[in-house]
Design a protein around this motif. Structure first.
Motif, PDB file in Angstrom:
ATOM      1  N   LEU A 350     -48.091  31.018  99.711  1.00 17.51           N
ATOM      2  CA  LEU A 350     -47.485  31.654 100.689  1.00 17.51           C
ATOM      3  C   LEU A 350     -47.144  30.768 101.798  1.00 17.51           C
ATOM      4  N   ALA A 351     -48.026  29.766 102.195  1.00 17.90           N
ATOM      5  CA  ALA A 351     -47.569  28.922 103.202  1.00 17.90           C
ATOM      6  C   ALA A 351     -46.747  27.785 102.871  1.00 17.90           C
ATOM      7  N   LEU A 352     -46.642  27.395 101.465  1.00 12.73           N
ATOM      8  CA  LEU A 352     -45.836  26.444 100.886  1.00 12.73           C
ATOM      9  C   LEU A 352     -44.375  27.006 101.026  1.00 12.73           C
ATOM     10  N   VAL A 353     -44.134  28.274 100.632  1.00 14.66           N
ATOM     11  CA  VAL A 353     -42.969  28.789 100.486  1.00 14.66           C
ATOM     12  C   VAL A 353     -42.344  29.014 101.879  1.00 14.66           C
ATOM     13  N   LYS A 354     -43.228  29.145 102.890  1.00 14.09           N
ATOM     14  CA  LYS A 354     -42.652  29.489 104.276  1.00 14.09           C
ATOM     15  C   LYS A 354     -42.010  28.054 104.648  1.00 14.09           C
ATOM     16  N   ALA A 355     -43.010  26.936 104.281  1.00 15.24           N
ATOM     17  CA  ALA A 355     -42.762  25.772 104.786  1.00 15.24           C
ATOM     18  C   ALA A 355     -41.490  25.024 104.388  1.00 15.24           C
ATOM     19  N   ILE A 356     -41.303  25.302 102.965  1.00 15.95           N
ATOM     20  CA  ILE A 356     -40.107  24.631 102.212  1.00 15.95           C
ATOM     21  C   ILE A 356     -38.629  25.533 102.719  1.00 15.95           C
ATOM     22  N   ASN A 357     -38.858  26.881 103.138  1.00 11.69           N
ATOM     23  CA  ASN A 357     -37.820  27.553 103.424  1.00 11.69           C
ATOM     24  C   ASN A 357     -37.533  27.020 105.007  1.00 11.69           C
ATOM     25  N   ASP A 358     -38.543  26.978 105.819  1.00 11.54           N
ATOM     26  CA  ASP A 358     -38.317  26.330 107.336  1.00 11.54           C
ATOM     27  C   ASP A 358     -37.404  25.006 107.324  1.00 11.54           C
ATOM     28  N   ILE A 359     -38.383  24.028 106.444  1.00 13.12           N
ATOM     29  CA  ILE A 359     -37.577  22.744 106.267  1.00 13.12           C
ATOM     30  C   ILE A 359     -36.114  22.680 105.818  1.00 13.12           C
ATOM     31  N   SER A 360     -35.853  23.565 104.721  1.00 11.37           N
ATOM     32  CA  SER A 360     -34.681  23.873 104.457  1.00 11.37           C
ATOM     33  C   SER A 360     -33.560  24.318 105.422  1.00 11.37           C
ATOM     34  N   ARG A 361     -34.112  25.110 106.256  1.00  7.82           N
ATOM     35  CA  ARG A 361     -33.132  25.630 107.285  1.00  7.82           C
ATOM     36  C   ARG A 361     -32.884  24.695 108.230  1.00  7.82           C
ATOM     37  N   SER A 362     -33.980  23.811 108.748  1.00  8.20           N
ATOM     38  CA  SER A 362     -33.885  22.732 109.620  1.00  8.20           C
ATOM     39  C   SER A 362     -32.798  21.700 109.247  1.00  8.20           C
ATOM     40  N   LEU A 363     -32.845  21.600 107.884  1.00  4.08           N
ATOM     41  CA  LEU A 363     -31.921  20.448 107.211  1.00  4.08           C
ATOM     42  C   LEU A 363     -30.472  20.991 106.949  1.00  4.08           C
ATOM     43  N   VAL A 372     -38.487  36.115  91.393  1.00  2.00           N
ATOM     44  CA  VAL A 372     -38.567  37.353  91.916  1.00  2.00           C
ATOM     45  C   VAL A 372     -38.828  38.453  90.945  1.00  2.00           C
ATOM     46  N   GLU A 373     -40.118  38.906  90.778  1.00  3.21           N
ATOM     47  CA  GLU A 373     -40.140  39.696  89.633  1.00  3.21           C
ATOM     48  C   GLU A 373     -40.643  41.062  89.970  1.00  3.21           C
ATOM     49  N   ASN A 374     -40.837  41.164  91.515  1.00  2.00           N
ATOM     50  CA  ASN A 374     -41.083  42.843  91.645  1.00  2.00           C
ATOM     51  C   ASN A 374     -40.615  43.063  93.192  1.00  2.00           C
ATOM     52  N   ARG A 375     -40.625  44.228  93.564  1.00  2.00           N
ATOM     53  CA  ARG A 375     -40.127  44.614  94.939  1.00  2.00           C
ATOM     54  C   ARG A 375     -41.019  43.686  95.843  1.00  2.00           C
ATOM     55  N   GLU A 376     -42.164  43.946  95.714  1.00  2.00           N
ATOM     56  CA  GLU A 376     -43.067  43.458  96.807  1.00  2.00           C
ATOM     57  C   GLU A 376     -42.570  41.821  97.153  1.00  2.00           C
ATOM     58  N   LEU A 377     -42.560  41.043  96.179  1.00  2.00           N
ATOM     59  CA  LEU A 377     -42.023  39.597  96.319  1.00  2.00           C
ATOM     60  C   LEU A 377     -40.802  39.712  96.942  1.00  2.00           C
ATOM     61  N   PHE A 378     -39.637  40.542  96.375  1.00  2.00           N
ATOM     62  CA  PHE A 378     -38.409  40.474  96.884  1.00  2.00           C
ATOM     63  C   PHE A 378     -38.459  40.805  98.425  1.00  2.00           C
ATOM     64  N   THR A 379     -39.107  41.633  98.780  1.00  2.00           N
ATOM     65  CA  THR A 379     -39.346  42.145 100.405  1.00  2.00           C
ATOM     66  C   THR A 379     -39.871  41.099 100.921  1.00  2.00           C
ATOM     67  N   THR A 380     -40.899  40.521 100.443  1.00  2.00           N
ATOM     68  CA  THR A 380     -41.671  39.201 101.343  1.00  2.00           C
ATOM     69  C   THR A 380     -40.521  37.993 101.571  1.00  2.00           C
ATOM     70  N   VAL A 386     -35.754  33.571 103.369  1.00  2.00           N
ATOM     71  CA  VAL A 386     -35.284  32.981 102.234  1.00  2.00           C
ATOM     72  C   VAL A 386     -33.744  33.369 102.141  1.00  2.00           C
ATOM     73  N   ASP A 387     -32.827  32.388 101.933  1.00  2.00           N
ATOM     74  CA  ASP A 387     -31.488  32.619 101.600  1.00  2.00           C
ATOM     75  C   ASP A 387     -31.374  33.544 100.403  1.00  2.00           C
ATOM     76  N   TYR A 388     -31.739  32.969  99.157  1.00  2.00           N
ATOM     77  CA  TYR A 388     -31.387  33.657  97.956  1.00  2.00           C
ATOM     78  C   TYR A 388     -32.656  33.721  97.295  1.00  2.00           C
ATOM     79  N   GLY A 389     -32.360  34.638  96.186  1.00  2.00           N
ATOM     80  CA  GLY A 389     -33.358  35.103  95.421  1.00  2.00           C
ATOM     81  C   GLY A 389     -33.024  35.178  93.867  1.00  2.00           C
ATOM     82  N   GLN A 390     -33.809  34.760  92.872  1.00  2.00           N
ATOM     83  CA  GLN A 390     -33.598  34.801  91.320  1.00  2.00           C
ATOM     84  C   GLN A 390     -34.690  35.250  90.646  1.00  2.00           C
ATOM     85  N   GLY A 391     -34.476  36.339  89.880  1.00  2.00           N
ATOM     86  CA  GLY A 391     -35.496  36.754  89.177  1.00  2.00           C
ATOM     87  C   GLY A 391     -35.156  38.298  88.491  1.00  2.00           C
ATOM     88  N   TYR A 392     -36.187  38.588  87.624  1.00  2.00           N
ATOM     89  CA  TYR A 392     -35.975  39.688  86.769  1.00  2.00           C
ATOM     90  C   TYR A 392     -35.817  40.957  87.324  1.00  2.00           C
TER      91      TYR A 392
END
Length: 419
Positions: A350-363, A372-380, A386-392
């Motif tokens: 979770l920390a890595l996902v947040k960090a990659i998202n934050d650094i992407s935005r700063s750049l 993105v396989e379920n509603r919980e992941l989608f919502t989080t 995060v800008d875009y999501g891809q998954g079943y």
């Protein structure tokens, strides 16, 4: 070559006391010369190599270029030991030769597979297969050496099956027996489909074969450019035909990405199908892009200058520093699905996902989350920003003819993405 191999394999040419040999030669890392110096320089190196063959192999034997940087030699009336000595001599001559290019000097090596042609082993196809297997064993053993085919090699089913499968795949690609499926990618903020990713399926004997089943064999044959060529051509043609494919992401293999044929291939297809370059996004994995970051940046700059967008795929798996992203003019950063999949249960992911998202935005880059396989992941992911999501959970990949149906289904169920 085929005619001569068939001729000497005939019974009248392979009595019990008559032996021939077949050697299969592949230049090690020759692609680096083509990529860094251009195919013209590569052709000059091939001419130098051909001259080395002439200097080390007597005229009565047949030397053929099979394709690319692969050669085959039929050594007539020669026992296995003498053939092995000649193969070793060729290997040594190439290793010791200095090739010159644009005031630069460098050396290359070769790997050689060897098999014997006798009265008991005189099927042309089988002999060629044996030499091919021996060649790839030589490569696997470290390259720059000669490997002689043995009965033990015949039991190496994994390698043999991989090579045979690779040749079948190559033929299928040459015949354009592919089908592209398109997976919608969701814009969390705009609450709509932003673009699609083109995913390759190979049509073989009435069934669809997925990439993980054939890409390793293509890599073994060093022929992924043929695959990328098919995907680029078919994807751009589909974008031209189906306006609902607003923008499409196309994956590029590491082998193809720095190939000098790539840019002209893209340009010619965009022009042929009259497709604006802005409708195409190219993707390459992080691990492939960091192998040669300067060359990667140059290629991204060239693609951007055309108007194409670019995405770093599977980001986070290469364990590179975030500063690496500053050096690449990519518009998208794709967070590797292995982090997304477990982020609800693993605080580090979770920390890595947040960090990659934050650094992407700063750049000023867009972040894209895979798996993105379920509603919980989608919502989080949406809540993280995060800008875009891809998954079943959002949509599965579908053939281009079913894109409209898939889009209709997504927007009919749009309320589930707003909860």
């Amino acid at each position: 070559f085929d005619q001569e191999l068939s001729r000497i394999c005939k019974p009248k040419h392979t009595h019990s006391d008559v032996e021939h040999a077949l050697i299969y030669i592949d230049l090690d890392h020759f692609k680096i010369i083509n990529d860094s110096q251009g195919h013209h320089q590569g052709d000059l190196v091939l001419k130098d190599v051909a001259q080395l063959f002439k200097d080390n192999i007597e005229k009565e034997h047949l030397v053929c270029r099979i394709g690319g940087d692969e050669f085959a030699v039929i050594l007539k009336n020669m026992n296995l030991l003498d053939a092995h000595l000649i193969a070793e001599g060729v290997c040594s001559a190439i290793e010791q030769h200095t090739f010159k290019s644009n005031e630069q000097s460098y050396t290359i090596s070769c790997s050689i597979g060897l098999t014997q042609i006798t009265a008991n082993n005189n099927d042309p196809n089988e002999c060629l297969k044996q030499a091919d297997i021996a060649l790839y064993i030589a490569k696997n053993l470290g390259r720059n050496l000669v490997h002689c085919y043995s009965k033990e090699d015949a039991h190496n089913n994994t390698l043999q099956t991989g090579l045979e499968w690779g040749h079948e795949i190559r033929q299928a690609l040459q015949q354009n027996n592919i089908e592209l499926h398109y997976q919608p990618i969701w814009d969390f903020k705009a609450e709509k489909v932003a673009y699609f990713e083109a995913l390759l399926r190979l049509k073989h004997e009435g069934t669809l074969i997925y990439p993980n089943q054939f890409i390793p064999s293509l890599e073994m044959l060093n022929d992924t450019f043929l695959m990328d060529q098919c995907v680029i051509r078919n994807a751009i043609a589909s974008v031209a035909k189906y306006p609902q494919l607003s923008q499409v992401a196309i994956n590029l293999s590491a082998q193809s990405f720095l190939d000098e044929r790539l840019l002209p291939l893209i340009e010619s297809n965009l022009e042929k199908y009259n497709v604006p370059a802005t409708r195409i996004i190219f993707e390459i994995t992080e691990s492939a892009s960091i192998n040669n970051i300067q060359a990667t940046r140059k290629m991204i700059d060239k693609l951007n200058s055309l108007g194409c967008h670019f995405s770093i795929d599977d980001f986070g798996t290469g364990f590179s520093t975030f500063s690496y992203l500053k050096q690449l003019p990519a518009q998208h950063v794709k967070i590797d699905g292995s982090f997304v999949r477990d982020m609800l249960n693993d605080p580090i992911d979770l920390a890595l996902v947040k960090a990659i998202n934050d650094i992407s935005r700063s750049l000023n880059k867009y972040s894209v989350a895979e798996y993105v396989e379920n509603r919980e992941l989608f919502t989080t992911l949406r809540d993280i920003g995060v800008d875009y999501g891809q998954g079943y959970f959002i949509a599965r990949p579908v053939p281009v003819e079913k894109i409209n149906d898939e889009l209709e289904k997504i927007y009919q169920n749009k309320s589930i993405y707003q909860q």
